[in-house]
Design an enzyme around this catalytic site. Structure first.
Site, PDB file in Angstrom:
ATOM      1  N   SER A 121      28.810 -66.806 -23.000  1.00  0.00           N
ATOM      2  CA  SER A 121      29.167 -66.729 -21.582  1.00  0.00           C
ATOM      3  C   SER A 121      28.748 -68.000 -20.855  1.00  0.00           C
ATOM      4  O   SER A 121      29.113 -68.184 -19.704  1.00  0.00           O
ATOM      5  CB  SER A 121      28.515 -65.505 -20.931  1.00  0.00           C
ATOM      6  OG  SER A 121      27.136 -65.530 -21.112  1.00  0.00           O
ATOM      7  N   HIS A 142      35.238 -63.662 -24.318  1.00  0.00           N
ATOM      8  CA  HIS A 142      34.062 -63.330 -23.511  1.00  0.00           C
ATOM      9  C   HIS A 142      34.171 -61.903 -22.996  1.00  0.00           C
ATOM     10  O   HIS A 142      34.995 -61.609 -22.120  1.00  0.00           O
ATOM     11  CB  HIS A 142      33.921 -64.332 -22.359  1.00  0.00           C
ATOM     12  CG  HIS A 142      32.713 -64.102 -21.527  1.00  0.00           C
ATOM     13  ND1 HIS A 142      32.653 -64.355 -20.177  1.00  0.00           N
ATOM     14  CD2 HIS A 142      31.489 -63.618 -21.857  1.00  0.00           C
ATOM     15  CE1 HIS A 142      31.465 -64.040 -19.715  1.00  0.00           C
ATOM     16  NE2 HIS A 142      30.737 -63.586 -20.713  1.00  0.00           N
ATOM     17  N   GLU A 154      37.680 -62.366 -21.196  1.00  0.00           N
ATOM     18  CA  GLU A 154      38.171 -63.703 -20.858  1.00  0.00           C
ATOM     19  C   GLU A 154      38.447 -64.411 -22.187  1.00  0.00           C
ATOM     20  O   GLU A 154      37.523 -64.591 -22.993  1.00  0.00           O
ATOM     21  CB  GLU A 154      37.118 -64.480 -20.068  1.00  0.00           C
ATOM     22  CG  GLU A 154      36.904 -63.946 -18.656  1.00  0.00           C
ATOM     23  CD  GLU A 154      35.803 -64.687 -17.896  1.00  0.00           C
ATOM     24  OE1 GLU A 154      35.924 -64.841 -16.679  1.00  0.00           O
ATOM     25  OE2 GLU A 154      34.800 -65.104 -18.523  1.00  0.00           O
ATOM     26  N   ASN A 192      31.845 -65.456 -14.167  1.00  0.00           N
ATOM     27  CA  ASN A 192      30.495 -65.941 -13.862  1.00  0.00           C
ATOM     28  C   ASN A 192      30.506 -67.066 -12.827  1.00  0.00           C
ATOM     29  O   ASN A 192      29.558 -67.210 -12.056  1.00  0.00           O
ATOM     30  CB  ASN A 192      29.767 -66.372 -15.134  1.00  0.00           C
ATOM     31  CG  ASN A 192      29.290 -65.163 -15.932  1.00  0.00           C
ATOM     32  OD1 ASN A 192      29.204 -64.066 -15.390  1.00  0.00           O
ATOM     33  ND2 ASN A 192      28.994 -65.359 -17.191  1.00  0.00           N
TER      34      ASN A 192
HETATM   35  N1  CAA Z   1      30.188 -46.247 -24.236  1.00  0.00           N
HETATM   36  C1  CAA Z   1      31.250 -45.579 -23.777  1.00  0.00           C
HETATM   37  N2  CAA Z   1      31.336 -45.113 -22.515  1.00  0.00           N
HETATM   38  C2  CAA Z   1      30.307 -45.330 -21.702  1.00  0.00           C
HETATM   39  C3  CAA Z   1      29.166 -46.034 -22.116  1.00  0.00           C
HETATM   40  C4  CAA Z   1      29.130 -46.502 -23.441  1.00  0.00           C
HETATM   41  N3  CAA Z   1      28.105 -47.205 -23.935  1.00  0.00           N
HETATM   42  N4  CAA Z   1      28.315 -46.115 -21.064  1.00  0.00           N
HETATM   43  C5  CAA Z   1      28.910 -45.473 -20.033  1.00  0.00           C
HETATM   44  N5  CAA Z   1      30.106 -44.998 -20.429  1.00  0.00           N
HETATM   45  C6  CAA Z   1      31.071 -44.235 -19.650  1.00  0.00           C
HETATM   46  C7  CAA Z   1      30.469 -42.927 -19.180  1.00  0.00           C
HETATM   47  O1  CAA Z   1      30.625 -41.907 -20.145  1.00  0.00           O
HETATM   48  C8  CAA Z   1      31.303 -42.641 -17.941  1.00  0.00           C
HETATM   49  O2  CAA Z   1      32.563 -42.122 -18.359  1.00  0.00           O
HETATM   50  P1  CAA Z   1      33.328 -40.998 -17.489  1.00  0.00           P
HETATM   51  O3  CAA Z   1      33.538 -41.614 -16.139  1.00  0.00           O
HETATM   52  O4  CAA Z   1      34.587 -40.773 -18.247  1.00  0.00           O
HETATM   53  O5  CAA Z   1      32.416 -39.818 -17.452  1.00  0.00           O
HETATM   54  C9  CAA Z   1      31.549 -44.048 -17.361  1.00  0.00           C
HETATM   55  O6  CAA Z   1      31.372 -44.967 -18.453  1.00  0.00           O
HETATM   56  C10 CAA Z   1      30.551 -44.406 -16.265  1.00  0.00           C
HETATM   57  O7  CAA Z   1      29.220 -44.292 -16.795  1.00  0.00           O
HETATM   58  P2  CAA Z   1      28.015 -43.609 -16.029  1.00  0.00           P
HETATM   59  O8  CAA Z   1      28.532 -42.449 -15.232  1.00  0.00           O
HETATM   60  O9  CAA Z   1      26.947 -43.341 -17.023  1.00  0.00           O
HETATM   61  O10 CAA Z   1      27.412 -44.715 -15.095  1.00  0.00           O
HETATM   62  P3  CAA Z   1      28.021 -45.477 -13.858  1.00  0.00           P
HETATM   63  O11 CAA Z   1      29.150 -44.760 -13.209  1.00  0.00           O
HETATM   64  O12 CAA Z   1      26.819 -45.823 -13.069  1.00  0.00           O
HETATM   65  O13 CAA Z   1      28.617 -46.810 -14.525  1.00  0.00           O
HETATM   66  C11 CAA Z   1      28.508 -49.022 -15.286  1.00  0.00           C
HETATM   67  C12 CAA Z   1      27.821 -47.659 -15.251  1.00  0.00           C
HETATM   68  C13 CAA Z   1      29.822 -48.914 -16.063  1.00  0.00           C
HETATM   69  C14 CAA Z   1      27.583 -50.009 -15.971  1.00  0.00           C
HETATM   70  C15 CAA Z   1      28.823 -49.453 -13.796  1.00  0.00           C
HETATM   71  O14 CAA Z   1      27.634 -49.424 -13.060  1.00  0.00           O
HETATM   72  C16 CAA Z   1      29.426 -50.817 -13.703  1.00  0.00           C
HETATM   73  O15 CAA Z   1      30.629 -51.004 -13.880  1.00  0.00           O
HETATM   74  N6  CAA Z   1      28.565 -51.814 -13.353  1.00  0.00           N
HETATM   75  C17 CAA Z   1      28.991 -53.188 -13.231  1.00  0.00           C
HETATM   76  C18 CAA Z   1      28.800 -53.868 -14.545  1.00  0.00           C
HETATM   77  C19 CAA Z   1      29.244 -55.303 -14.484  1.00  0.00           C
HETATM   78  O16 CAA Z   1      29.639 -55.841 -13.456  1.00  0.00           O
HETATM   79  N7  CAA Z   1      29.179 -55.955 -15.640  1.00  0.00           N
HETATM   80  C20 CAA Z   1      29.509 -57.336 -15.749  1.00  0.00           C
HETATM   81  C21 CAA Z   1      28.246 -58.099 -15.641  1.00  0.00           C
HETATM   82  S1  CAA Z   1      28.551 -59.825 -15.749  1.00  0.00           S
HETATM   83  C22 CAA Z   1      28.614 -60.075 -17.398  1.00  0.00           C
HETATM   84  O17 CAA Z   1      28.562 -59.210 -18.225  1.00  0.00           O
HETATM   85  C23 CAA Z   1      28.805 -61.489 -17.710  1.00  0.00           C
HETATM   86  C24 CAA Z   1      28.238 -61.968 -18.961  1.00  0.00           C
HETATM   87  O18 CAA Z   1      28.406 -63.125 -19.177  1.00  0.00           O
HETATM   88  C25 CAA Z   1      27.494 -61.135 -19.945  1.00  0.00           C
END
Ligand code: CAA
Length: 296
Positions: A121, A142, A154, A192
Site C-alpha cells: 500500500s 491493493h 486498486e 490512501n
Molecule cells: N469475513 C467475512 N465477513 C465479515 C468479516 C470477515 N472477516 N468481518 C465482518 N464481516 C461481515 C459481518 O458478518 C457483517 O455482515 P452482515 O452485514 O451480512 O451481517 C458485516 O461484515 C459488517 O460487520 P460487523 O457488523 O461485524 O461490523 P461493522 O458493521 O462495524 O463493520 C467494518 C466493520 C466492515 C470494518 C466497517 O467498520 C468498515 O467498513 N470500516 C471501514 C474500514 C476501512 O475503511 N478500511 C480501509 C482502511 S484503509 C486501508 O485498508 C488501506 C491500506 O493500505 C491497508
C-alpha cells in the site's frame, strides 16, 4: 489467462483476509509463510470467520463452509508453493528490500507465464517489478482492510506492465467478489492519497482542541456516512503505516495537506502504533471496549 493456481505469500492480517476472499471466490489457494505457526493462526482465523460470519448467520451450511475451507492449503517452502503458480499475490511486511528479494526469487521459481502481484500500500510497484526479468507481468493488487469484507481492489500499473497482466488482475479480483479500479503507480494510489489529508486534519483538530477524537469520529460517521471516523480509522491502519504512506505521498505531491502531522510523530515516539498495539487515539482494552487517550 485462466488462473487456476493462486498463491498468496504472507499470512498476516492482509494475507489471510485475501486468502479468505479467494477461497470464497472458488480459487484453490496455496498460502505461504515462513513458519507453520503463522499459517496455523491464519487458518484458525479463516475457519473462525467462516463459522461466525457465514455458517452461524445461516448464509451457508456447515458442509459448504467445510468445502470452502478445504480449498486452502498451506506451505512453508516457497519453491513447492510457487513452482506451478499462475498468479501470485504477495502480502509480506512493507519492506522494499524484502519484497524485491522475494520477487527476484519468484522470478526464478515460477513458470514464464506467472503473473506476480504485490499488495503493497506504500511502496513503488515499479521498483518491485524492477527486481524481476518479467516487468510486463508484475502488477499491484491493493486490497483494503479487512480484506475479506472490503470490496475494492486498486490494480496498480507500474511502467512497462502488459495489458494482459492488468486484465488478468481484474479477472482475479472480480472472481473474488471484488470491484477493481485502475491506478498508475504513484504514492498513495487513490484511496490512501485521499485518506491522508483526512487523517492529517483530524489530528490537527485534536491537537488544537477543536474537538475530541471521539466527537470527530462520531461527526464523520453520522454526518458524512463514513463507517469509521478518521481517528478510529487511523488507529485501525496503524500510525507506522500512515507515516510511511504520508512521507511517500508528500515527497511526490508536496501538498501541505499530505504532510505528516506532528501528532502522529509524537504518538509513534510514545510507542503508540494504533490498534495493533492497543494504543492510538484510543486505548483498546482487553474486554474489547475502547476509551479515548488523554494527550495532555
Ligand atoms: N469475513 C467475512 N465477513 C465479515 C468479516 C470477515 N472477516 N468481518 C465482518 N464481516 C461481515 C459481518 O458478518 C457483517 O455482515 P452482515 O452485514 O451480512 O451481517 C458485516 O461484515 C459488517 O460487520 P460487523 O457488523 O461485524 O461490523 P461493522 O458493521 O462495524 O463493520 C467494518 C466493520 C466492515 C470494518 C466497517 O467498520 C468498515 O467498513 N470500516 C471501514 C474500514 C476501512 O475503511 N478500511 C480501509 C482502511 S484503509 C486501508 O485498508 C488501506 C491500506 O493500505 C491497508
Amino acid at each position: 489467462m485462466d488462473v487456476k493456481k493462486l498463491i498468496i505469500l504472507g499470512s498476516g492480517t492482509m494475507g489471510h483476509g485475501i486468502a479468505q476472499a479467494a477461497i470464497f471466490g472458488g480459487f484453490d489457494v496455496c498460502l505461504y509463510d515462513i513458519a507453520q505457526n503463522f499459517l496455523d493462526k491464519a487458518k484458525d482465523k479463516i475457519k473462525g470467520s467462516i463459522e461466525k460470519h457465514f455458517v452461524a448467520k445461516g448464509k451457508i451450511t456447515k458442509e459448504e463452509g467445510d468445502a470452502i475451507f478445504a480449498r486452502l492449503k498451506t506451505y512453508t517452502n516457497l519453491e513447492e508453493a510457487a513452482k506451478d503458480a499462475d498468479f501470485v499475490i504477495e502480502a509480506v511486511p512493507e519492506d522494499l528490500a524484502l519484497k524485491k528479494k522475494i520477487f527476484a526469487e519468484l522470478d526464478k521459481i515460477c513458470p514464464v507465464h506467472t503473473i506476480l502481484a504485490t499488495n503493497t500500500s506504500v511502496l513503488p510497484v515499479t521498483a518491485i517489478a524492477g527486481a524481476t526479468g518479467r516487468q510486463d507481468k508484475v502488477v499491484g493488487t491493493h486490497f483494503f482492510n479487512p480484506a475479506a469484507v472490503m470490496k475494492l481492489v486498486e490494480v496498480v500499473l507500474p511502467i512497462g506492465v502488459a495489458e494482459e497482466t492488468v486484465e488478468t488482475a481484474f479477472a482475479v479480483a472480480k472472481k473474488m467478489g471484488k470491484v477493481p479500479v485502475k491506478v498508475k503507480d504513484t504514492p498513495g494510489f487513490i484511496v490512501n492519497r485521499l485518506l491522508g489529508p483526512l487523517y492529517m486534519e483530524a489530528a490537527q483538530m485534536v491537537l488544537e482542541g477543536t474537538a475530541t477524537a471521539e466527537d470527530i469520529d462520531t461527526a464523520m460517521r453520522l454526518g458524512a456516512g463514513h463507517p469509521m471516523g478518521p481517528c478510529e480509522l487511523a488507529d485501525f491502519g496503524g500510525f507506522d503505516v500512515i507515516q510511511m504512506a504520508q512521507d511517500a505521498v508528500f515527497d511526490y505531491t508536496h501538498s501541505e495537506a499530505s504532510k505528516l502531522n506532528i501528532l502522529y510523530r509524537k504518538m509513534l515516539e510514545a510507542g503508540r502504533l494504533g490498534r495493533k498495539n492497543g494504543k492510538g487515539f484510543y486505548d483498546y482494552l482487553p474486554d474489547g471496549t475502547k476509551k479515548p487517550f488523554k494527550l495532555f
